[in-house]
Design a protein around this motif. Sequence first.
Motif, short mmCIF file in Angstrom:
data_model
loop_
_atom_site.label_atom_id
_atom_site.label_comp_id
_atom_site.label_asym_id
_atom_site.label_seq_id
_atom_site.Cartn_x
_atom_site.Cartn_y
_atom_site.Cartn_z
N PRO A 200 83.46 100.28 48.61
CA PRO A 200 84.91 100.02 48.74
C PRO A 200 85.37 98.75 48.01
CG PRO A 200 83.89 100.49 50.88
CD PRO A 200 82.78 100.29 49.91
N TYR A 201 84.44 97.92 47.59
CA TYR A 201 84.81 96.62 46.99
C TYR A 201 84.45 96.54 45.51
CZ TYR A 201 84.65 96.02 51.96
OH TYR A 201 84.84 96.22 53.30
N ALA A 202 84.07 97.67 44.93
CA ALA A 202 83.64 97.67 43.53
C ALA A 202 84.27 98.85 42.80
CB ALA A 202 82.11 97.78 43.45
N GLY A 203 84.46 98.68 41.50
CA GLY A 203 84.96 99.80 40.70
C GLY A 203 83.89 100.86 40.53
N LYS A 204 82.81 100.49 39.85
CA LYS A 204 81.74 101.46 39.58
C LYS A 204 80.39 100.84 39.95
CE LYS A 204 81.98 102.03 35.17
NZ LYS A 204 81.52 102.56 33.88
N ARG B 52 80.78 108.40 48.11
CA ARG B 52 81.88 107.43 48.00
C ARG B 52 82.74 107.70 46.77
NH1 ARG B 52 82.95 104.22 52.48
NH2 ARG B 52 81.29 102.73 52.91
N GLY B 53 82.17 108.39 45.79
CA GLY B 53 82.95 108.76 44.60
C GLY B 53 82.78 107.82 43.43
N ALA C 262 85.74 88.31 50.42
CA ALA C 262 86.38 87.89 49.17
C ALA C 262 87.33 88.97 48.65
CB ALA C 262 85.32 87.58 48.12
N GLY C 263 87.12 90.19 49.07
CA GLY C 263 87.99 91.29 48.64
C GLY C 263 87.39 92.17 47.57
N SER C 264 86.55 91.57 46.71
CA SER C 264 85.92 92.38 45.65
C SER C 264 84.65 91.68 45.17
CB SER C 264 86.87 92.57 44.47
OG SER C 264 86.98 91.35 43.77
N VAL C 265 83.81 92.46 44.51
CA VAL C 265 82.55 91.92 43.98
C VAL C 265 82.83 90.75 43.05
CG1 VAL C 265 80.63 92.45 42.42
CG2 VAL C 265 81.26 94.07 44.22
N GLY C 266 83.82 90.93 42.18
CA GLY C 266 84.10 89.91 41.16
C GLY C 266 84.56 88.59 41.75
N ASP C 267 85.18 88.63 42.94
CA ASP C 267 85.74 87.40 43.53
C ASP C 267 84.78 86.71 44.50
OD1 ASP C 267 88.15 87.64 42.20
OD2 ASP C 267 88.94 89.02 43.71
N ALA C 268 83.64 87.33 44.76
CA ALA C 268 82.77 86.79 45.83
C ALA C 268 81.88 85.65 45.34
CB ALA C 268 81.91 87.91 46.39
N ASP C 269 81.76 84.63 46.18
CA ASP C 269 80.82 83.54 45.94
C ASP C 269 79.59 83.83 46.80
OD1 ASP C 269 79.34 81.25 45.88
OD2 ASP C 269 80.87 79.96 46.81
N ARG D 140 77.40 92.69 52.13
CA ARG D 140 78.67 93.41 52.25
C ARG D 140 79.76 92.51 52.86
NH1 ARG D 140 80.07 97.13 56.46
NH2 ARG D 140 79.48 95.36 57.78
N ASP D 141 79.39 91.78 53.93
CA ASP D 141 80.39 90.95 54.61
C ASP D 141 80.92 89.86 53.69
OD1 ASP D 141 80.03 92.48 56.82
OD2 ASP D 141 78.95 90.98 58.00
N ARG D 142 80.02 89.27 52.90
CA ARG D 142 80.47 88.20 52.00
C ARG D 142 81.44 88.76 50.96
NH1 ARG D 142 78.52 83.11 50.33
NH2 ARG D 142 77.51 82.99 52.38
#
Length: 354
Positions: free
Chosen positions: A26-30, A118-119, A319-326, A313-315
């Motif tokens: 749910p937090y990543a494009g591909k 998940r698609g 952050a909202g997305s993979v790209g924004d996560a620290d 996953r929680d982290r």
Amino acid sequence: MIAEHWDVVVVGGRIAGASTAWALAPYAGKILVVDASRPTTFWPQQSTWDRTGNLAWAELGLLDTVLACGAPRTYGDTYRVGDEVVERVYPLEDEYSYRMSVSREVLDPALLAAARGRGNVTVLRPAQVRDIVVDADGVRGVRLRHERVDRTVSCDLLVLADGRLSRNAVRVGAPAYRVVESPWFALLAYYENLPLATDRSYFSLQDRSVLICTPCGDKQWCVALDLHQSLIDEAGEHPARLFDRMVGDDPHVGPAVAAGRRTTSVGGAGRMRMLRRPMSGPGWCLVGDSGYHLDPVTAQGTRAALVTARILRDRIAAAGSVGDADLSGLTGERDAALEEDWAYTEQIVAPGPG
Ligand SMILES: Cc1cc2nc3c(=O)[nH]c(=O)nc-3n(C[C@H](O)[C@H](O)[C@H](O)COP(=O)(O)OP(=O)(O)OC[C@H]3O[C@@H](n4cnc5c(N)ncnc54)[C@H](O)[C@@H]3O)c2cc1C
């Protein structure tokens, strides 16, 4: 040349890898999952877990997928220590108060199918990651081989879920910082048509051996035997032969396996090492056994793998997305979450003096 880009590449598509792909979708494009094994390979690693494992599946949103595998739930066990036998009923704490055991040949494909569902998750199997692309800023991608073709793909995050013998963990620069050599040899085989109850498990704790027999499907049982290396050395027998003899001699399981049928070879692993590696670094993260391996003797590896996937996953979710996560600080979070499991297992693997 890097031709394809993925938000996340997951190396390894079993408990840790498939669950992580599912959880991050749910937090990543591909997301690309790369697994080296063949779907038909017998994977001699048992998967039995207790209430805490059920909770870990539920936290990832995968408990329904696991229950759909069709393994019976056990609500108690016959617990033998030496010659003493106790019939135990698990305390009814909540809806998760049961033990389950699912064969890996059923569980792992079900998890991969859920992730695919998940698609935005693509699975390459069998395909092998052969090298990691790293630059001054960290991991950039992987070189992989699929259907005899070498490809290089880039990613924002590389998740290593490639098991306790991970070579890629070394390649990203994640050396083990805590290691405990284990004297235990873990063996298992599957059986069918055993005349045993399907709502109970069986444990037998003897001098230098632990035997666990759990129903794991329709008329199917998994029999696992952990043997101390000193027992194998004394017996002077091949571990698989010793397995057959000791299982056959067990007063509860012996008569049952004589009446039923073994459906797989006896497989397993010895000379293992409990180990911890850093959980994350620039562009990479380790989940499951690749970063945190508990000896199988306490049957906590599945839960530990799920806990690491949930922490990642929680982290990312926060952050909202993979790209924004620290992803800094995950190692301490993981080690704190699993400290009890480590201490309990280490005490059995390497008991202190006295
Ligand atoms: C004999 C035995 C019995 C056990 N019994 C229990 C038990 O009863 N309960 C319990 O909770 N735990 C048990 N465990 C531990 C449990 O099996 C592990 O903790 C769990 O399987 C870890 O899952 P994983 O996904 O991290 O790694 P693995 O299951 O090891 O999967 C790693 C995957 O990565 C793939 N891979 C590796 N390198 C590459 C590469 N370069 N490119 C692509 N793919 C790659 C492999 O092919 C594999 O499919 C047992 C383990 C053993 C060995």
